[in-house]
Each structure stands twice: as C-alpha cells, then as structure tokens.
Design a protein around this motif. Structure first.
Motif, PDB file in Angstrom:
ATOM      1  N   LEU B  27       0.819  -1.211   0.000  1.00  0.00           N
ATOM      2  CA  LEU B  27       0.000   0.000   0.000  1.00  0.00           C
ATOM      3  C   LEU B  27       0.854   1.264   0.000  1.00  0.00           C
ATOM      4  O   LEU B  27       2.020   1.247   0.415  1.00  0.00           O
ATOM      5  CB  LEU B  27      -0.877   0.053   1.254  1.00  0.00           C
ATOM      6  N   THR B  28       0.226   2.348  -0.423  1.00  0.00           N
ATOM      7  CA  THR B  28       0.746   3.695  -0.188  1.00  0.00           C
ATOM      8  C   THR B  28      -0.265   4.417   0.683  1.00  0.00           C
ATOM      9  O   THR B  28      -1.471   4.343   0.425  1.00  0.00           O
ATOM     10  CB  THR B  28       0.947   4.439  -1.507  1.00  0.00           C
ATOM     11  N   VAL B  29       0.236   5.094   1.709  1.00  0.00           N
ATOM     12  CA  VAL B  29      -0.632   5.788   2.665  1.00  0.00           C
ATOM     13  C   VAL B  29      -0.183   7.242   2.757  1.00  0.00           C
ATOM     14  O   VAL B  29       1.006   7.524   2.975  1.00  0.00           O
ATOM     15  CB  VAL B  29      -0.558   5.150   4.067  1.00  0.00           C
ATOM     16  N   GLU B  42       3.924   7.273   3.198  1.00  0.00           N
ATOM     17  CA  GLU B  42       4.825   6.129   3.026  1.00  0.00           C
ATOM     18  C   GLU B  42       4.292   5.253   1.897  1.00  0.00           C
ATOM     19  O   GLU B  42       3.115   4.908   1.864  1.00  0.00           O
ATOM     20  CB  GLU B  42       4.947   5.308   4.328  1.00  0.00           C
ATOM     21  N   ARG B  43       5.223   4.864   0.999  1.00  0.00           N
ATOM     22  CA  ARG B  43       4.880   3.950  -0.095  1.00  0.00           C
ATOM     23  C   ARG B  43       5.648   2.652   0.118  1.00  0.00           C
ATOM     24  O   ARG B  43       6.879   2.666   0.116  1.00  0.00           O
ATOM     25  CB  ARG B  43       5.252   4.591  -1.442  1.00  0.00           C
ATOM     26  N   GLU B  44       4.913   1.568   0.321  1.00  0.00           N
ATOM     27  CA  GLU B  44       5.561   0.276   0.602  1.00  0.00           C
ATOM     28  C   GLU B  44       6.237  -0.279  -0.651  1.00  0.00           C
ATOM     29  O   GLU B  44       5.796  -0.011  -1.783  1.00  0.00           O
ATOM     30  CB  GLU B  44       4.532  -0.728   1.126  1.00  0.00           C
ATOM     31  N   GLU B  53       0.392   9.791  -5.773  1.00  0.00           N
ATOM     32  CA  GLU B  53      -0.588  10.722  -6.350  1.00  0.00           C
ATOM     33  C   GLU B  53      -2.017  10.202  -6.180  1.00  0.00           C
ATOM     34  O   GLU B  53      -2.957  10.983  -5.973  1.00  0.00           O
ATOM     35  CB  GLU B  53      -0.280  10.951  -7.834  1.00  0.00           C
ATOM     36  N   ILE B  54      -2.181   8.884  -6.275  1.00  0.00           N
ATOM     37  CA  ILE B  54      -3.534   8.316  -6.156  1.00  0.00           C
ATOM     38  C   ILE B  54      -4.020   8.370  -4.704  1.00  0.00           C
ATOM     39  O   ILE B  54      -5.153   8.802  -4.439  1.00  0.00           O
ATOM     40  CB  ILE B  54      -3.543   6.875  -6.709  1.00  0.00           C
ATOM     41  N   ALA B  55      -3.162   7.988  -3.784  1.00  0.00           N
ATOM     42  CA  ALA B  55      -3.548   8.070  -2.365  1.00  0.00           C
ATOM     43  C   ALA B  55      -3.829   9.523  -1.978  1.00  0.00           C
ATOM     44  O   ALA B  55      -4.783   9.821  -1.254  1.00  0.00           O
ATOM     45  CB  ALA B  55      -2.446   7.485  -1.484  1.00  0.00           C
ATOM     46  N   HIS B  56      -2.981  10.408  -2.493  1.00  0.00           N
ATOM     47  CA  HIS B  56      -3.169  11.838  -2.228  1.00  0.00           C
ATOM     48  C   HIS B  56      -4.523  12.302  -2.750  1.00  0.00           C
ATOM     49  O   HIS B  56      -5.252  13.042  -2.074  1.00  0.00           O
ATOM     50  CB  HIS B  56      -2.029  12.624  -2.885  1.00  0.00           C
ATOM     51  N   VAL B 114      -6.927  10.404   5.715  1.00  0.00           N
ATOM     52  CA  VAL B 114      -5.981   9.356   5.314  1.00  0.00           C
ATOM     53  C   VAL B 114      -6.392   8.872   3.926  1.00  0.00           C
ATOM     54  O   VAL B 114      -7.568   8.577   3.693  1.00  0.00           O
ATOM     55  CB  VAL B 114      -6.018   8.177   6.305  1.00  0.00           C
ATOM     56  N   GLY B 115      -5.427   8.790   3.011  1.00  0.00           N
ATOM     57  CA  GLY B 115      -5.675   8.226   1.684  1.00  0.00           C
ATOM     58  C   GLY B 115      -4.845   6.967   1.498  1.00  0.00           C
ATOM     59  O   GLY B 115      -3.650   6.965   1.797  1.00  0.00           O
ATOM     60  N   VAL B 116      -5.500   5.911   1.040  1.00  0.00           N
ATOM     61  CA  VAL B 116      -4.833   4.610   0.883  1.00  0.00           C
ATOM     62  C   VAL B 116      -5.111   4.059  -0.507  1.00  0.00           C
ATOM     63  O   VAL B 116      -6.241   4.131  -1.003  1.00  0.00           O
ATOM     64  CB  VAL B 116      -5.341   3.607   1.940  1.00  0.00           C
TER      65      VAL B 116
END
Lengths: 143, 143, 143, 143
Positions: B27-29, B42-44, B53-56, B114-116
């Motif tokens: 995931l990216t959070v 954080e991007r795993e 950009e998508i989580a944002h 929070v964006g995931v």
C-alpha cells in the motif's frame, strides 16, 4: 464593477439568513460582478476547505454563459464534452450544478451572480434565490 | 496544522499494520491535515510508481469536499461531470473511489484525512478505517 | 523502486535528527526514488502549509537533472530561462536552491534524492547530507 | 478551519476602517485560514477587476511559506528564480510584495493571513497590520 460591495454584502447576508431559517448545513457564498470578478465571499464555520472554489465555479459558470448553473447542469447531462470544453476555454472553472444564480435588477440588467455550496444543490440554489429576493433583486437560477 | 506529525505517523503505522494482518497488497498511505496539506506519507515496496498521487487524490478529495471518498464515488456515478468540474475547480486532483477517509477527534472536529491505495478500493478503505481506530480517532469513510 | 521504504525512513530519521542537533527550524523532508516518485515524507509541526511541495521540488529537480539542487541554483543564476523552461518541460516543479541532495550507494548507483526545506537553504542541505551519511549512503549535493 | 468567519469579518472591517482613516484608495481584502483557503473577502467599489487574485496571492504566499509577503519580496529581489519556482510548485499564485500579513493568536499559533491590495504595497500592509491589531491579534508582516 456592476454590483457594488454593499449589494454583495446584502446578498450574502440574505442568502445565509435564508439558509439558517431552513436549517441547511454550513454554506459558502461567493458574489461575482457581471465581469465574473469576486466582489465578496464568506465561508461559514464547518464548510469544507475547497468550498470557495466550488461556490465560485457555480457563479463563474453562470456569468460566463449568461445562464443559471441549473441550465448548465442540463447541458452537462446532454453534452458533457461541451461543459469540459468550455471549462478549458474560459480560463477558469465552472461547476455545472444548481446553486449559481444570476442577479438582475428591475430592468433585467445583469448585475452578477451568487454562488452557493454546502448543502444539496437544490437547497443551495433555494438559499441563493431567497437571498437575491431579500435584496430586492431578481434571481435567474436556470435558463 | 490541525493534525500533528506524531499522529500522522501513528495513522500510517496503524493502517499498514491492519493491511498486513489482512494480507493486502503493498500500500501507499498519505496523511493530510484539514487544509489538505501533506503531513506524512509512506509507499511500501512493490507499490507502483504513481501511488502517492492516487492516495493523495483520495484524501484530497475527501478534505476538499468534507466527505469520505466513497461519497464522492456515489456522486461520480450519478454526475460524472460534477466530479470533473470540481477537479478543475480545486486546483488539484481528487480520486473519487473508496480509500480517502476523513479523520475526526472525539468532539467531531475535522483533523484531516488518510488516503490509501494499492489493493481493492474496499480493502484500501478498510485498512484506513482500522488505522484511524487504532489511533483512537474517528473515521468517516463516506458522507 | 530503487530506494526501499526502510531506507527512506532511515534517511528521514537521520535528516531530522541532524537538524534537531543543529537547532534548525521545523523541517519538511521528502524522499524520492530514482524515478522521481515519492517513497516517504514527513512535515514537522510548525513547518508551513506548502513545505511538502517545496521539499519535493528540490528533490525532483535533483533527480530530474541528475544533479544536486545546488548545481541547479548555479544554473539558475546564469540562465534563469533554462530553469523556467525545464520546469515546464518536466511536467512538475523543480526548486533550484540547495536542499535537494542525490543519494548514491557505495558503487555510485543512483538510488534517489532527499529534499529538505524549513531553515536556510544551506542548513537544509547540511541536514540532508548528514542524514544520508548516517544511513551509510553517499550524498551528492551539487554537480 | 483555523480562523472562523466572525474573526475574518472583524479582520476585514478593521483593515477597511484603518484604510479609510488614512485616506487610502479603494482596497480589496482577502482572509485565508492557516491552510490557505478563503474564509472571507471584500472588494471595495473602485478596486479593479482582478484585485481579488492579487490580494489572494499576497496572503497565499505568506501562508504557504510561513512568512509575511514582505520577506518574500526580499527573497524575490535576491533570487527571482526561487519565487518563480515556488509559484509553480505550490499550485497557485503568490504575489511577493508587502500586504500579505500572517495572523497569529496570543500564543503565537498561526491562524491564517490577511492579503490587501489597492494602494501602495506599504500602505496595503499598514492597513492589514492595523486591522489585525484592532481584532486583538498579532500581525507578522515580514520574516
């Protein structure tokens, strides 16, 4: 400036007052003159971060096209590419849902527009129409 | 800044921990404050190039409109032109699928979002909700 | 991803620790991989609203051009139109002042960049260089 | 929202009142919260078409960088390419001349910024500082 600051303040006060009587959610109200330029704006506590931009886009679309934003929604339903193209062409954003209402005087002269966001689009528009009426002016919410 | 860095770090740790327990994909959070500004991200390993950009965009849409991004998906299903118009109006990108979750404190005050992204949208959202709960805060994933 | 999340977290921790030892103002630290994509970011309490974008622009310029951002400042002093043109060309923003530092491994392979903002540009860069060293990697702050 | 609407209205009223006492030209006043989002704005009759955008850019630069816009002017004098780069990076416009003044409470917490335009930049700033003081808050016009 075709719509002076005192009038803009009365439009905002009337719109907010009408919203409070109806128990609407916190609103943002933007008043533009006939040239599409900001005269006054107020964002109520609890109205989310980007509500200025959305209220602005409703009013800006209305002034840009000479139609209340409800008419722009009808057009968007039929020809979404047209609204996308105009958004690009006008050098700014227009938000084609109800709540962007043209303001005219007793002679029908265009003074500007009120943009409202925060509750449902229908309620946003109803508050703007009531606020414009309370200022002794004529509201044009659609075509 | 309405959400401090220590809280943002706990939100990310809690979200990632919940995702690992469920066996989700990398995931990216991203954590934004109530003004929509990045506090931490954080991007795993294995989460693809543009996932920030998508989580944002999920979190940014939520904060901009004051709604979880699941509510924005519902709106996009009904009025795709509205979401396109708001994306233009807010001067940034919003991603209207689940996984952008508002964060409130015990009094209901908005702290941020929070964006995931990385797994299915439903799983992304579930991880965010679990992470927010683990931090002792309240998650608002939809309207 | 050429720079994994554990390394990015150590780079941020080392940079922040070095800044605290020097008594610097609150910083924002962004770590990008060699493709210019966000791996991790932290904005300290008191670091202003748009500091993520500025730290990002320092690191993004460094990765985009393969030069530390101090070298981009030198170029901007001599040919400001060049930096303006590259900013447009790269589809993102680069911020040509010190504080964007390339990260290489022992073989000289480019792993990514650290971008720091919040104090003077010289201090921002010194914190990044110290943080990269603390992670056992090689810092390239200029050409 | 870190600065409520009642406070924003008092900031505008105080700024305009101070300007009238000094016999300044018609002003536009914009109040942003600490996240850089519009809370309220008023453009006086005779203040030209795009003054909202200019007042906004003064306040937006101040909040984005955590500095009064007079400090941004000093930076622009020394490193014009830096201000150009930041303008691109922040995804909006910043206007680096005096008249964008940070607003802090008695504890030094950042509440937002007032942006003023219409007279000379020095007079714009003086009106903002007076208006902030009249509201019982602390003005930070420079670094």
């Amino acid at each position: 400036m075709t719509l002076d600051l005192d009038t803009a303040r009365r439009l905002i006060a009337g719109t907010r007052s009408a919203a409070h009587e109806r128990g609407l959610k916190p609103l943002t109200v933007v008043v533009l003159d006939a040239g599409g330029h900001v005269v006054a704006a107020e964002r109520e506590d609890g109205s989310s971060a980007k509500r200025f931009e959305i209220a602005h886009g409703k009013a800006y679309g209305a002034v840009s096209m000479g139609l209340g934003s409800r008419a722009l929604m009808d057009r968007a339903e039929q020809q979404p590419y047209f609204i996308a193209a105009v958004t690009s062409a006008v050098g700014g954003s227009l938000v084609p849902v109800p709540g962007g209402v043209l303001v005219r005087d007793g002679d029908g002269t265009l003074l500007g527009a009120v943009g409202v966001t925060g509750d449902t689009s229908d309620n946003d528009e109803a508050a703007a129409v009531a606020g414009i009426g309370a200022a002794g002016l004529t509201a044009q919410p659609a075509a």
